[in-house]
Structures are given as C-alpha cells and as structure tokens.
Enzyme design. Structure first.
Site, PDB file in Angstrom:
ATOM      1  N   SER A  23     -10.033  -0.794   6.496  1.00  0.00           N
ATOM      2  CA  SER A  23      -9.567  -0.674   5.589  1.00  0.00           C
ATOM      3  C   SER A  23      -8.787  -1.674   4.862  1.00  0.00           C
ATOM      4  O   SER A  23      -8.299  -1.790   3.583  1.00  0.00           O
ATOM      5  CB  SER A  23      -8.701   0.558   5.280  1.00  0.00           C
ATOM      6  OG  SER A  23      -9.099   1.814   5.105  1.00  0.00           O
ATOM      7  N   SER A  73      -9.911   1.568   2.775  1.00  0.00           N
ATOM      8  CA  SER A  73      -9.079   2.603   1.791  1.00  0.00           C
ATOM      9  C   SER A  73      -7.850   1.793   1.180  1.00  0.00           C
ATOM     10  O   SER A  73      -7.159   2.309   0.175  1.00  0.00           O
ATOM     11  CB  SER A  73      -8.488   3.562   2.737  1.00  0.00           C
ATOM     12  OG  SER A  73      -7.442   2.840   3.575  1.00  0.00           O
ATOM     13  N   LYS A  80       0.636  -1.055   0.020  1.00  0.00           N
ATOM     14  CA  LYS A  80       0.072  -0.029   0.007  1.00  0.00           C
ATOM     15  C   LYS A  80       1.025   1.351   0.051  1.00  0.00           C
ATOM     16  O   LYS A  80       2.013   1.348   0.845  1.00  0.00           O
ATOM     17  CB  LYS A  80      -1.102   0.037   1.239  1.00  0.00           C
ATOM     18  CG  LYS A  80      -1.774   0.985   1.415  1.00  0.00           C
ATOM     19  CD  LYS A  80      -3.078   0.952   2.430  1.00  0.00           C
ATOM     20  CE  LYS A  80      -3.889   1.946   2.581  1.00  0.00           C
ATOM     21  NZ  LYS A  80      -4.948   1.785   3.781  1.00  0.00           N
TER      22      LYS A  80
HETATM   23  N1  GLN Z   1     -13.177   3.952   5.802  1.00  0.00           N
HETATM   24  C1  GLN Z   1     -12.787   4.322   7.377  1.00  0.00           C
HETATM   25  C2  GLN Z   1     -12.572   5.759   7.204  1.00  0.00           C
HETATM   26  O1  GLN Z   1     -12.558   6.674   6.130  1.00  0.00           O
HETATM   27  C3  GLN Z   1     -11.652   3.433   7.729  1.00  0.00           C
HETATM   28  C4  GLN Z   1     -10.406   3.799   6.820  1.00  0.00           C
HETATM   29  C5  GLN Z   1      -9.308   3.134   7.236  1.00  0.00           C
HETATM   30  O2  GLN Z   1      -9.183   1.932   7.857  1.00  0.00           O
HETATM   31  N2  GLN Z   1      -8.181   3.459   7.092  1.00  0.00           N
HETATM   32  O3  GLN Z   1     -11.809   6.307   8.136  1.00  0.00           O
END
Ligand code: GLN
Length: 483
Positions: free
Chosen positions: A182, A158, A83
């Site tokens: 995410s 994400s 990532k």
């Molecule tokens: N979707 C969640 C957010 O927008 C989690 C994102 C993540 O786990 N990095 O914060």
C-alpha cells in the site's frame, strides 16, 4: 520570495533549509500548500480532513522558534500529509470507514509526534481504502481518490491519498502504511517515491491495525532523498511498540550518491513472467540497463516461492484483520446502531452498517481460516509457506546486494475497472506482498512512462535493515533516468 518562486523550495531539504535560515516563513510555505489544496481537492478527493487552522498554529510556532534563534528541527516547515489510519490527537481519525465516524484519538501516533518534533507541519489526513484494505482507493467509505496524473484512473491503494498529494503537489511529503504493497503500489501509479521500511524499523504505535505482522509505516516523497530525510525522523526503537527493533539508525543520506559500481543486483525471473504488461517490462528493463551501465553486476536469480505469495498473504492478512477488527463493536469506538434488542443484535447491526463490503469479505475469510478444523489446513499452512518465502530472500541475499523488480504488473487502471472482481484487484499486489511476508525493506521509484503517459514504478528490495542500500540503488536509477 514566495514558496513557489524559491529555488529548490519544493524539496524537503530545500524547504527545511530555507525555513531554518529564516529566508522564508513556514507560514508562507503552508499557505502555498493550502492554496494548491483549495485548487485541486474538489477534483481529487485526496483528503478526509484538512487541518488548516492547526497547521497555521504549527507553522507559526516554527517561525517563532526561528525568530528567537532556536532550531525547529530538520523538517522545519515541511507540509506533510498523514494517512487517516494514523492516530492524531484531537483530530478525527476514520480509516475511511463509517464505523469510526466521529472518533477522536486521545494521542498522536509515534510517527506523527516524531515528525512534529522535527518541525514538520501536518496539513491533513489522507483518504485510503477502508482500513487499508484495497489496491485502488475505491474501497474508501467516503469517496475514491482520483489519480492526479490521469483523473479517470485510480491512484492505487490503500495509501492512494498519500501518494496522490505528492503527485498533485499539495504536500511535500506524506506518510502511508503498507501491509501488502500500500505504499509502493500507489507510489508507482502516481509517479512518486514510496518506501516501506524493514518490519520493526518504524514504530507502529498509533497506526490502526489491519494485519499486525505485516503492517509497516513509511514515507512518500518526490525524490529518494526526500524519502530518506523523512525516514530519518521516523525510524528507531520505541518502547510503546514492542515489535519496534533495537537496531541503531544509520544516517540515511550517507549512501545516497555513492557510486554503485560493483554492486550485485538480483533480477528474479518470477517477477518478469506472464501477466506483466510489456510496457512495464521494458521500462523496468531500461532501468536495470542504467544500473548495468553504472557498473553494477546484474545477476539473474530465482525466488521460487513467490508464486504462493498472494494466497499466503490473503490467509495471513485476513486472519489477523478478523481479530484486529473485532474491537469495533459499537461499544468503545465510533458509531453504534440504535435499535437492537440484545447486545448481540447491537453488535451485528453496528458492524453491518459500519463496515463496507471488502472489509466484511476479509473478516469472513479471516474468521474461516482461523476456525477449528480449518486452522491447520489454512492458517498454519500459510505461516509455513511464509517462512519458505522468507528463506527465498535469505538465500538470494547471500548472492546479491539488492533485488530489482517491477512494482506492479500494469500502470494505473481505470476507476471502476476492477471493482467487480476482487481477485483481479488482489493481483495488483503480486510483486509487493512478498516483502511484507519477509519483513524486508522495499521502495518504489518512478521508472519511465507508458505510451499513454502513465507512470511506471521500479521496486528495489534489500536485506533486513539495509535501507541505505535500497536508497543508494534507488538514487542511482533516479539520477540516471533524469539525466
Ligand atoms: N492491497 C492489499 C490488500 O488489499 C494491500 C493493502 C495494504 O498494503 N494495506 O490487502
């Protein structure tokens, strides 16, 4: 024999065994991975950078070790994708944000160096929601990722790029980060396995911070076993991250394949209520039935504070994000706005041009909940609710060995469908954020498909540091659903 023809070559264990024995070269495995990238990348946009040249050099180094009778390690020649919020020495690391354009980290994140030491070959940096804020990858500052299972849909976020490369077969394993879901949510949307370990199990050194008390690094793979093999190399105490735990690392393969008869599986009523897509419900219930058939005792449980998880998460996460992202001021990292008469004006213009809408929304919300006069009402309150939420799990785990829930309320949604409604987007993580707030391990595994053929994910949660139990239960479901 080419990588594509070799039996079992698609798995982490299969590739590593074949490369270590000299049956196949790391170079040829990498070549077939890069060929697939070339075929698919223009349509999917999984990668921010493909580091083919460096990967070739790494693969050749692995092959040289094998040639001279040395062991390149348990992940020998396995093509992995990282990532793009993990620092990689000399390779641009962007967090899919314009503000980090051109920034080159001076060191590798700990997980990256550990994977390389184990013989893995990083092929590139995967696309994500900007600074890991989002649930669909549409907040990427560059391009949304398309779901390889249905290109009109999001891959989740994400870590959408890291989930999609596994579904597309362009990498054999990958690394993501999980602050509120995410890893697990995109794993569910793309039909792959994603594991968020216990807080402190894997070093966060070199992971660019979003919300430090909630951020976790973890692996994606096609199977539970692949994911376990990756975690094995990533886990363990490391002095550069003072929150990494000094807890011995077990052998994560040991419990995979062990019978699950007699295990107590908790099913929390709060995760099967209103808003859950009926197809997701029946798929996850079918998975639970498989566990019952294998001799598990299914125990209805309650996690009553779960209903406060989303507001609690969005107070804590944005507060920490507003503080972590204060460092991007045009002075030390990435881009700087050219005009600006004063220092403050330069900061403002840099941040205005460099950050996207969602990141700005989070910084504003986080700054607000931390400000004098509101701190007690929001931030402190959220921290207290977080404690209560964690004690829900402590209580549950006195009665059960693992907890099973849907990973997401719906299968993958269409690109664009939720972009104008941030609150609807936030609800995509309703079943995953609780594990981040409590710091417990959670994994998403594929558990059937919708009528339209979209993957559905089952989430398995365990006690702190009980990844072996999560893997054991996950493998049992995976095995039963395949059979
Ligand atoms: N979707 C969640 C957010 O927008 C989690 C994102 C993540 O786990 N990095 O914060």
């Amino acid at each position: 024999m080419t990588a594509r023809q070799a039996p079992g070559i698609g798995s982490v264990a299969g590739i590593a065994a074949a490369v270590r024995s000299g049956e196949i070269s790391a170079r040829s495995v990498l070549q077939s991975s890069l060929e697939r990238v070339a075929d698919l990348e223009a349509d999917l946009h999984c990668f921010n950078a493909i580091t083919a040249e460096k990967a070739m050099a790494d693969a050749d180094a692995v092959d040289r070790l094998v040639g001279s009778g040395l062991d390149p390690g348990p992940l020998a020649g396995v093509p992995v994708a990282l990532k793009d919020n993990l620092c990689t020495e000399g390779i641009p690391t962007t967090c899919s944000s314009r503000i980090l354009a051109g920034w080159m980290p001076p060191y590798d994140a700990t997980v990256v160096s550990r994977l390389r030491c184990a013989g893995a070959v990083p092929v590139g940096k995967t696309n994500l929601d900007e600074f890991a804020m989002g649930s669909s990858n549409e907040n990427s500052g560059f391009h949304p990722v398309h779901n390889p299972r249905d290109r009109s849909r999001v891959p989740g976020g994400s870590s959408g790029g890291s989930a999609a490369v596994i579904a597309a077969g362009t990498a054999v394993a990958s690394i993501g980060s999980d602050t509120g879901g995410s890893i697990r949510q995109p794993a569910a949307f793309c039909g792959v396995v994603g594991l968020k370990p216990t807080y402190g199990r894997v070093s966060r050194y070199g992971l660019i911070a979003f919300a430090s008390s909630l951020d976790h690094v973890g692996p994606f793979g096609k199977s539970v076993k692949d994911t376990a093999l990756m975690l094995q190399q990533m886990a363990g105490r490391e002095p550069l991250d003072s929150t990494s735990a000094d807890v011995p690392v077990p052998n994560y393969l040991d419990q995979i394949g062990q019978p699950v008869r007699g295990l107590r599986i908790g099913v929390p009523e709060e995760y099967f209520g209103e808003g859950l897509d009926p197809e997701v419900r029946s798929a996850v219930e079918a998975g639970i039935q498989e566990l019952a058939k294998a001799g598990c005792e299914i125990v209805p449980i309650s996690l009553p504070y779960s209903k406060y998880a989303i507001p609690t998460y969005y107070v804590v996460a944005t507060a920490e994000a507003s503080s972590n992202l204060a460092r991007y001021d045009g002075v030390r990292y990435g881009v700087r706005a050219r005009e600006g008469k004063t220092l403050a004006e330069m900061y403002r213009r840099t941040r205005d041009a460099g950050f996207g809408a969602e990141v700005k929304r989070r910084i504003m919300l986080g700054t607000y909940v931390l400000s004098a006069g509101y701190y007690d009402a929001y931030y402190l309150k959220a921290q207290r609710v977080r404690r209560l939420l964690a004690s829900d799990f402590d209580r549950a785990f006195t009665k059960v060995d693992a907890i099973v829930t849907p990973t997401t309320p719906t299968p993958a949604f269409k690109l664009g469908e939720k972009m104008d409604d941030p609150l609807a987007m936030y609800l995509a993580d309703i079943f995953t954020v609780t594990a981040n707030l409590a710091g417990i391990p959670g994994m998403s595994i594929p558990c059937g498909k919708s009528r339209e053929g979209l993957p559905i994910g089952m989430q398995i949660l365990g006690k702190h540091f009980d990844e072996p139990m999560v893997l054991r239960v996950g493998h049992a479901v995976e095995h039963a659903m395949a059979g």
